[in-house]
Design a protein around this motif. Structure first.
Motif, mmCIF file in Angstrom:
data_model
loop_
_atom_site.group_PDB
_atom_site.id
_atom_site.type_symbol
_atom_site.label_atom_id
_atom_site.label_comp_id
_atom_site.label_asym_id
_atom_site.label_seq_id
_atom_site.Cartn_x
_atom_site.Cartn_y
_atom_site.Cartn_z
ATOM 1 N N PRO A 1 0.898 -1.184 -0.058
ATOM 2 C CA PRO A 1 -0.090 -0.041 0.048
ATOM 3 C C PRO A 1 0.617 1.189 0.001
ATOM 4 O O PRO A 1 1.941 1.389 0.600
ATOM 5 C CB PRO A 1 -0.737 0.011 1.273
ATOM 6 N N LEU A 2 0.420 2.289 -0.853
ATOM 7 C CA LEU A 2 1.236 3.522 -0.854
ATOM 8 C C LEU A 2 0.417 4.627 -0.206
ATOM 9 O O LEU A 2 1.081 5.593 0.120
ATOM 10 C CB LEU A 2 1.459 3.935 -2.276
ATOM 11 N N GLY A 3 -0.815 4.360 0.156
ATOM 12 C CA GLY A 3 -1.495 5.316 0.839
ATOM 13 C C GLY A 3 -1.689 5.458 2.175
ATOM 14 O O GLY A 3 -2.426 6.404 2.865
ATOM 15 N N ARG A 4 -1.007 4.332 2.844
ATOM 16 C CA ARG A 4 -1.176 4.249 4.283
ATOM 17 C C ARG A 4 0.030 3.615 4.955
ATOM 18 O O ARG A 4 0.943 2.931 4.216
ATOM 19 C CB ARG A 4 -2.508 3.604 4.754
ATOM 20 N N ARG A 5 0.278 3.874 6.008
ATOM 21 C CA ARG A 5 1.417 3.203 6.834
ATOM 22 C C ARG A 5 0.872 1.978 7.221
ATOM 23 O O ARG A 5 -0.461 1.846 7.794
ATOM 24 C CB ARG A 5 1.932 4.189 7.749
ATOM 25 N N PRO A 6 1.546 0.954 7.698
ATOM 26 C CA PRO A 6 1.213 -0.376 8.328
ATOM 27 C C PRO A 6 0.724 0.156 9.693
ATOM 28 O O PRO A 6 1.306 0.907 10.430
ATOM 29 C CB PRO A 6 2.380 -1.455 8.492
ATOM 30 N N ARG A 7 -0.285 -0.705 10.197
ATOM 31 C CA ARG A 7 -0.561 -0.940 11.655
ATOM 32 C C ARG A 7 0.067 -1.718 12.569
ATOM 33 O O ARG A 7 0.199 -2.750 12.368
ATOM 34 C CB ARG A 7 -2.086 -1.348 11.713
ATOM 35 N N ASN A 8 0.888 -0.952 13.506
ATOM 36 C CA ASN A 8 1.442 -1.693 14.533
ATOM 37 C C ASN A 8 2.602 -2.875 14.120
ATOM 38 O O ASN A 8 2.363 -4.176 14.712
ATOM 39 C CB ASN A 8 0.553 -2.136 15.640
ATOM 40 N N PRO A 9 3.412 -2.604 13.052
ATOM 41 C CA PRO A 9 4.234 -3.741 12.437
ATOM 42 C C PRO A 9 5.181 -4.089 13.819
ATOM 43 O O PRO A 9 5.520 -3.495 14.488
ATOM 44 C CB PRO A 9 4.954 -3.101 11.473
ATOM 45 N N PRO A 10 5.565 -5.395 13.636
ATOM 46 C CA PRO A 10 6.669 -5.829 14.618
ATOM 47 C C PRO A 10 7.950 -5.379 14.355
ATOM 48 O O PRO A 10 8.131 -4.719 13.065
ATOM 49 C CB PRO A 10 6.654 -7.418 14.469
ATOM 50 N N ASP A 11 8.962 -5.342 15.176
ATOM 51 C CA ASP A 11 10.144 -4.799 14.945
ATOM 52 C C ASP A 11 11.156 -5.343 13.860
ATOM 53 O O ASP A 11 10.828 -6.733 13.571
ATOM 54 C CB ASP A 11 11.075 -4.756 16.092
#
Length: 211
Positions: free
Chosen positions: A25-35
Motif C-alpha cells: 500500500p502506498l496510501g497508508r502506513r502499516p498498523r503496529n508492525p513488529p520490529d
C-alpha cells in the motif's frame, strides 16, 4: 544485490506458484508492525490485511457457522442455545484477531513473517513442506534465525516482495552453503545448475516428478 537503501535496481520477476496480486500500500502506513531487522536495511515491501479484510473474514466465518447449524438442525431452534452464540462470536473474534497478525515484510536481504525474520542472502536451509492445507517454506539463516512455517501463498501475494526474497534465495543456493533438496528446487523452479550439483539419484527423482 540491489542497493540496500533504495532497492534499485529491482531484481527480475521471480517464478510463482500463486498468482494473486496485492502490492505494498502506498496510501497508508502499516498498523503496529513488529520490529524489523533494520540493521540489514529498510523495509521496502510489506503486506498486511486491511481492517476491512478482517471484518469480512470474521463475518464470513460467522455466516458459515450459522448456515451449518441451520442445515444440521433442519430449522432455527439452535438460536435459543446460548452456547452456539458463544461459539459463533468466539470464532469470529479469534479469526478477526488472528488475521491481524499476518504481517509480511522484506528488505533487500531479509524477509519477515510476523515477528520472525531471516537473512535471505545467508540462508543455510530452505525446505518445502505442508502445514495443514497450506504449502510452506521453512527457512534458516547462518545466524540461527528461523521462519518455521512461511505460507507460500502469503509471501507470493505481493510480487515485488517475492522478487526480493527469491533473489536472496538464489544467492544463498549459489553460495553452496545452503541445504536445499530436489523437491524444494523443483517447487521454487531453481535451476539444478545453480550451486552444488545434485547427485544422480536426486536428478532422477526430480525428472520423474516433472514427468
Amino acid at each position: 544485490m540491489p542497493d540496500s537503501s533504495t532497492g534499485e535496481p529491482r531484481p527480475p520477476r521471480a517464478p510463482r506458484i500463486y498468482h494473486g496480486t496485492e502490492y505494498t500500500p502506498l496510501g497508508r502506513r502499516p498498523r503496529n508492525p513488529p520490529d524489523a531487522p533494520n540493521h540489514l536495511g529498510p523495509t521496502l515491501e510489506w503486506l498486511q490485511p486491511t481492517v476491512r479484510d478482517k471484518y469480512i473474514s470474521a463475518l464470513l466465518i460467522a455466516g458459515i457457522l450459522i448456515v451449518y447449524l441451520t442445515v444440521i438442525n433442519g430449522d432455527f431452534r439452535w438460536i435459543h442455545w446460548w452456547i452456539m452464540w458463544v461459539i459463533i462470536i468466539g470464532s469470529a473474534l479469534l479469526l478477526f484477531r488472528g488475521i491481524g497478525n499476518h504481517w509480511t515484510a522484506a528488505g533487500i536481504n531479509w524477509v519477515q513473517w510476523r515477528e520472525d525474520w531471516v537473512d535471505t542472502y545467508q540462508l543455510t536451509r530452505i525446505q518445502f513442506s505442508a502445514d495443514g492445507y497450506s504449502r510452506v517454506l521453512r527457512l534458516k539463516d547462518a545466524h540461527g534465525n528461523k521462519i518455521h512455517s512461511f505460507k507460500i501463498s502469503e509471501i507470493q501475494r505481493n510480487p515485488d516482495l517475492w522478487d526480493l526474497v527469491y533473489n536472496g534465495i538464489l544467492h544463498s543456493v549459489a553460495s553452496g552453503n545452503c541445504d536445499i533438496d530436489t523437491k524444494t528446487r523443483h517447487i521454487l523452479k531453481i535451476p539444478y545448475e545453480l550451486g552444488p550439483r545434485p547427485t544422480r539419484s536426486e536428478r532422477t527423482r526430480g525428472r520423474r516428478r516433472r514427468g
